[in-house]
Design a protein around this motif. Sequence first.
Motif, PDB file in Angstrom:
ATOM      1  N   THR A  42      15.353  -2.072  55.826  1.00  0.00           N
ATOM      2  CA  THR A  42      14.074  -1.749  55.189  1.00  0.00           C
ATOM      3  C   THR A  42      13.587  -0.367  55.596  1.00  0.00           C
ATOM      4  O   THR A  42      13.135   0.432  54.758  1.00  0.00           O
ATOM      5  CB  THR A  42      13.025  -2.807  55.568  1.00  0.00           C
ATOM      6  OG1 THR A  42      13.498  -4.097  55.181  1.00  0.00           O
ATOM      7  CG2 THR A  42      11.693  -2.526  54.887  1.00  0.00           C
ATOM      8  N   VAL A  95      17.353 -10.624  61.868  1.00  0.00           N
ATOM      9  CA  VAL A  95      16.032  -9.991  61.728  1.00  0.00           C
ATOM     10  C   VAL A  95      16.137  -8.496  61.967  1.00  0.00           C
ATOM     11  O   VAL A  95      15.536  -7.686  61.245  1.00  0.00           O
ATOM     12  CB  VAL A  95      15.039 -10.647  62.709  1.00  0.00           C
ATOM     13  CG1 VAL A  95      13.721  -9.869  62.741  1.00  0.00           C
ATOM     14  CG2 VAL A  95      14.769 -12.094  62.308  1.00  0.00           C
ATOM     15  N   ALA A 109      17.759  -6.838  58.869  1.00  0.00           N
ATOM     16  CA  ALA A 109      16.842  -6.776  57.733  1.00  0.00           C
ATOM     17  C   ALA A 109      15.796  -5.679  57.939  1.00  0.00           C
ATOM     18  O   ALA A 109      15.474  -4.918  57.020  1.00  0.00           O
ATOM     19  CB  ALA A 109      16.172  -8.130  57.534  1.00  0.00           C
ATOM     20  N   GLY A 110      15.265  -5.594  59.165  1.00  0.00           N
ATOM     21  CA  GLY A 110      14.269  -4.568  59.442  1.00  0.00           C
ATOM     22  C   GLY A 110      14.841  -3.173  59.372  1.00  0.00           C
ATOM     23  O   GLY A 110      14.218  -2.255  58.818  1.00  0.00           O
ATOM     24  N   LEU A 115       9.876  -5.888  61.881  1.00  0.00           N
ATOM     25  CA  LEU A 115      11.077  -6.722  61.954  1.00  0.00           C
ATOM     26  C   LEU A 115      12.044  -6.195  63.019  1.00  0.00           C
ATOM     27  O   LEU A 115      12.660  -6.982  63.752  1.00  0.00           O
ATOM     28  CB  LEU A 115      11.763  -6.777  60.593  1.00  0.00           C
ATOM     29  CG  LEU A 115      11.077  -7.608  59.511  1.00  0.00           C
ATOM     30  CD1 LEU A 115      11.805  -7.461  58.181  1.00  0.00           C
ATOM     31  CD2 LEU A 115      11.019  -9.077  59.913  1.00  0.00           C
ATOM     32  N   ALA A 119       6.364  -3.040  57.629  1.00  0.00           N
ATOM     33  CA  ALA A 119       7.016  -4.351  57.688  1.00  0.00           C
ATOM     34  C   ALA A 119       8.409  -4.241  58.298  1.00  0.00           C
ATOM     35  O   ALA A 119       8.809  -5.053  59.143  1.00  0.00           O
ATOM     36  CB  ALA A 119       7.090  -4.957  56.290  1.00  0.00           C
ATOM     37  N   GLY A 120       9.179  -3.222  57.887  1.00  0.00           N
ATOM     38  CA  GLY A 120      10.507  -3.038  58.443  1.00  0.00           C
ATOM     39  C   GLY A 120      10.477  -2.746  59.934  1.00  0.00           C
ATOM     40  O   GLY A 120      11.289  -3.280  60.698  1.00  0.00           O
ATOM     41  N   LEU A 135      10.683  -7.187  66.391  1.00  0.00           N
ATOM     42  CA  LEU A 135      10.886  -8.616  66.625  1.00  0.00           C
ATOM     43  C   LEU A 135      12.350  -8.923  66.929  1.00  0.00           C
ATOM     44  O   LEU A 135      12.658  -9.757  67.790  1.00  0.00           O
ATOM     45  CB  LEU A 135      10.418  -9.415  65.413  1.00  0.00           C
ATOM     46  CG  LEU A 135       8.905  -9.475  65.174  1.00  0.00           C
ATOM     47  CD1 LEU A 135       8.603 -10.186  63.861  1.00  0.00           C
ATOM     48  CD2 LEU A 135       8.208 -10.182  66.328  1.00  0.00           C
ATOM     49  N   GLY A 136      13.262  -8.269  66.214  1.00  0.00           N
ATOM     50  CA  GLY A 136      14.683  -8.501  66.449  1.00  0.00           C
ATOM     51  C   GLY A 136      15.116  -8.078  67.840  1.00  0.00           C
ATOM     52  O   GLY A 136      15.822  -8.815  68.544  1.00  0.00           O
TER      53      GLY A 136
END
Length: 466
Positions: free
Chosen positions: A352, A345, A348-349, A319, A315-316, A322-323
């Motif tokens: 993580t 984003v 946050a990624g 992100l 998931a990280g 995507l960022g």
Amino acid sequence: MIVALDGTVLSVAQPSLQRDFGAGVAQVQWTSTSYLLAVAALLVVAGRLGDRYGHPLMLRLGLLGFAAASAGIALAPGIGWVIGLRAVQGVFGALLQPATLALLRSAYPEERLGRAVALRTSAIGVAAAVGPVLGGALVGPLGWRAVFVINVPVALASAAVTFAVRAPAPPRDASRRLDLLGAALLTTALAVLVHTLVGVPRHGWTAPPTLLGLAAVTGLATAFVAHERRAPQPIVPRAVARSVPVAASMTLLLLTTAGMLGALFVATFFLQNVLGFGPFDCGLRVLPLTALMVLGAPVAGAALRRHGPRRTAIAGSLLVVLGVAGLSRLDAGSPWTVAGAAFAVLGAGFATVMVTATGTVVGDAPPGYAGVVGGLKQTAMNVGPAFGIAVAAGMMLLDPRAGADAAPRMGPALLVLAGVAALGLLPAALLPRGGTPGKATPGESTPVRGTPVQDDARPVGRRTAD
């Protein structure tokens, strides 16, 4: 925090330092490069020394030496002294970084280790955010020397805490000898690699200095691997080299930091050289990234405990991809909210991935080897940015006079960096499926009792009591 803060503060102080000494651009760049070379080259060896002589000792030496080197730089009479003392500062910075991870491992039981790692990640995020602001506040009225003076009381106060508070010491075996030849080969290979990557923005990927450097790294790495296979006590223990979670975590960190720091290099160029923002305004635009790093770290720690390393890391990584891809859509007419969302984003990624990979690396370190594992982790965190910036520099137009015409060239560079970050999904898929780091999960192999890995799987508190 003090190590992370030191690098970001210096970037603001370098123009003042250049004017003070009348130094050339190359000399000023070496005030950063000499430190980076020393840190990246010695982290693994420093971790190995901590495993043999004790991590509390390495942490104290690192803090006291960092303070002394900072004081020396503040009193330096010339640019040569600054460059040399920055290398010395890097040596002591390398000593203290693996020690912090190893001591966290011994001080916290497995079920609480993730929270401690998340706090550490948040501290790094705070330092990255405060650095440019603090540097601007100090350099303006006091000059560049102030950014090194401030290190001294902070490092001394931290050292005083290490003497006053006794944490459970990780297991160590003083009978283990340091493999000097292996250490020399590894240190030289890492130093040449970082030096080569740092030079790519100036020379390019196909220039003779870059090609010669990469060839030298290949030869040194081959010699190191051949020596390690024969050495009775290799610098990277076989239990560490064969650990899939540790290797996967370090590969994930290297690729993720390459993608993120390379993207920040491109984005900073875009904000300053295309949109015309100053360093301070540029820092404000990037603030959502730092805020989400700080706020996202404890959330990532909770997700790690609930969903396990594999799903959390995947998931990280997504992100982060995507960022970076979101930043590739920016142009001169993009509203600030679009850039802010992409940076948020990305932060946050990255938080993580940092929390998950660090927790897994530290949690799965065989007993007595937490220091060398911490050194390998920090090495990946130092090599990754150099690689990412080298990739970015090779993909984009670096001439500041290009103005707005440079903007279209940045999209492809960011998409390539998003691809580099996406490669991190492969090692992320190799992490344990569930449970806390350091514990075998159903369907995964469980070490035989009595081996180092099995001994390491016991709760830390019980091991200390034994």
